[in-house]
Design a protein around this motif. Structure first.
Motif, PDB file in Angstrom:
ATOM      1  N   TYR A  41      47.838  30.409  29.409  1.00  0.00           N
ATOM      2  CA  TYR A  41      46.841  30.220  30.355  1.00  0.00           C
ATOM      3  C   TYR A  41      46.738  31.038  30.413  1.00  0.00           C
ATOM      4  CZ  TYR A  41      50.541  26.840  32.086  1.00  0.00           C
ATOM      5  OH  TYR A  41      51.726  25.104  32.351  1.00  0.00           O
ATOM      6  N   LYS A  42      45.272  31.252  31.285  1.00  0.00           N
ATOM      7  CA  LYS A  42      44.455  32.103  31.639  1.00  0.00           C
ATOM      8  C   LYS A  42      44.092  31.907  32.762  1.00  0.00           C
ATOM      9  CE  LYS A  42      41.276  34.462  29.634  1.00  0.00           C
ATOM     10  NZ  LYS A  42      40.368  35.274  28.507  1.00  0.00           N
ATOM     11  N   ILE A  43      44.420  32.835  33.758  1.00  0.00           N
ATOM     12  CA  ILE A  43      44.960  32.381  35.318  1.00  0.00           C
ATOM     13  C   ILE A  43      43.739  33.493  35.440  1.00  0.00           C
ATOM     14  CG2 ILE A  43      46.347  31.323  35.130  1.00  0.00           C
ATOM     15  CD1 ILE A  43      48.166  33.335  35.970  1.00  0.00           C
ATOM     16  N   SER A  44      43.196  33.952  37.196  1.00  0.00           N
ATOM     17  CA  SER A  44      42.822  34.580  38.130  1.00  0.00           C
ATOM     18  C   SER A  44      44.127  35.348  38.701  1.00  0.00           C
ATOM     19  CB  SER A  44      41.584  34.730  38.393  1.00  0.00           C
ATOM     20  OG  SER A  44      41.081  33.913  37.556  1.00  0.00           O
ATOM     21  N   ALA A  45      43.831  36.573  39.149  1.00  0.00           N
ATOM     22  CA  ALA A  45      44.954  37.115  40.081  1.00  0.00           C
ATOM     23  C   ALA A  45      44.120  38.095  40.579  1.00  0.00           C
ATOM     24  CB  ALA A  45      46.029  37.273  39.840  1.00  0.00           C
ATOM     25  N   GLY A  46      43.882  38.130  41.683  1.00  0.00           N
ATOM     26  CA  GLY A  46      43.218  39.787  42.742  1.00  0.00           C
ATOM     27  C   GLY A  46      44.037  40.895  42.485  1.00  0.00           C
ATOM     28  N   SER A  47      45.015  40.661  42.409  1.00  0.00           N
ATOM     29  CA  SER A  47      46.096  42.383  41.808  1.00  0.00           C
ATOM     30  C   SER A  47      47.132  42.017  40.904  1.00  0.00           C
ATOM     31  CB  SER A  47      46.407  42.758  42.490  1.00  0.00           C
ATOM     32  OG  SER A  47      47.351  41.561  43.661  1.00  0.00           O
ATOM     33  N   GLU A  48      47.885  42.586  40.418  1.00  0.00           N
ATOM     34  CA  GLU A  48      48.822  42.597  39.251  1.00  0.00           C
ATOM     35  C   GLU A  48      49.931  41.770  40.570  1.00  0.00           C
ATOM     36  OE1 GLU A  48      50.611  46.314  37.566  1.00  0.00           O
ATOM     37  OE2 GLU A  48      48.893  46.062  36.733  1.00  0.00           O
ATOM     38  N   GLY A  49      50.299  42.423  41.681  1.00  0.00           N
ATOM     39  CA  GLY A  49      51.431  41.909  42.251  1.00  0.00           C
ATOM     40  C   GLY A  49      51.216  40.302  42.627  1.00  0.00           C
TER      41      GLY A  49
END
Length: 70
Positions: A41-49
Motif C-alpha cells: 500500500y501507499k498510505i498517509s499518516a501524520g506521524s510515525e506513531g
C-alpha cells in the motif's frame, strides 16, 4: 528515509508490517505473512506513531472486503 516496522493483528492472525517514508506524509507499506508478501500500500499518516495503526486499519478493511487473502 525513515522506516517503521512492527506486527499487526487482523482477525486473530499476526502479520509483519514494514513502512518506509517517501515524503509528503506518504508511506510505502508492505504486509507479510512469514516470507510471503500479502499486500502493498501507499498510505498517509501524520506521524510515525500513526503509521502502523493506519496500515492495520487499511489491511483489515481489505481482508474484510476480500480484496486480499490474509
Amino acid at each position: 528515509m525513515t522506516a517503521v516496522e512492527g506486527n499487526i493483528q487482523v482477525n486473530g492472525k499476526d502479520y509483519q508490517c514494514e513502512c518506509t517514508y517517501d515524503g509528503d506524509s506518504q508511506y510505502n507499506v508492505q504486509v507479510r505473512n512469514g516470507k510471503k508478501v500479502v499486500a502493498n500500500y501507499k498510505i498517509s499518516a501524520g506521524s510515525e506513531g500513526e503509521v502502523l495503526e493506519s496500515a492495520r486499519a487499511h489491511f483489515a478493511a481489505d481482508v474484510e472486503l476480500r480484496n486480499v487473502q490474509g
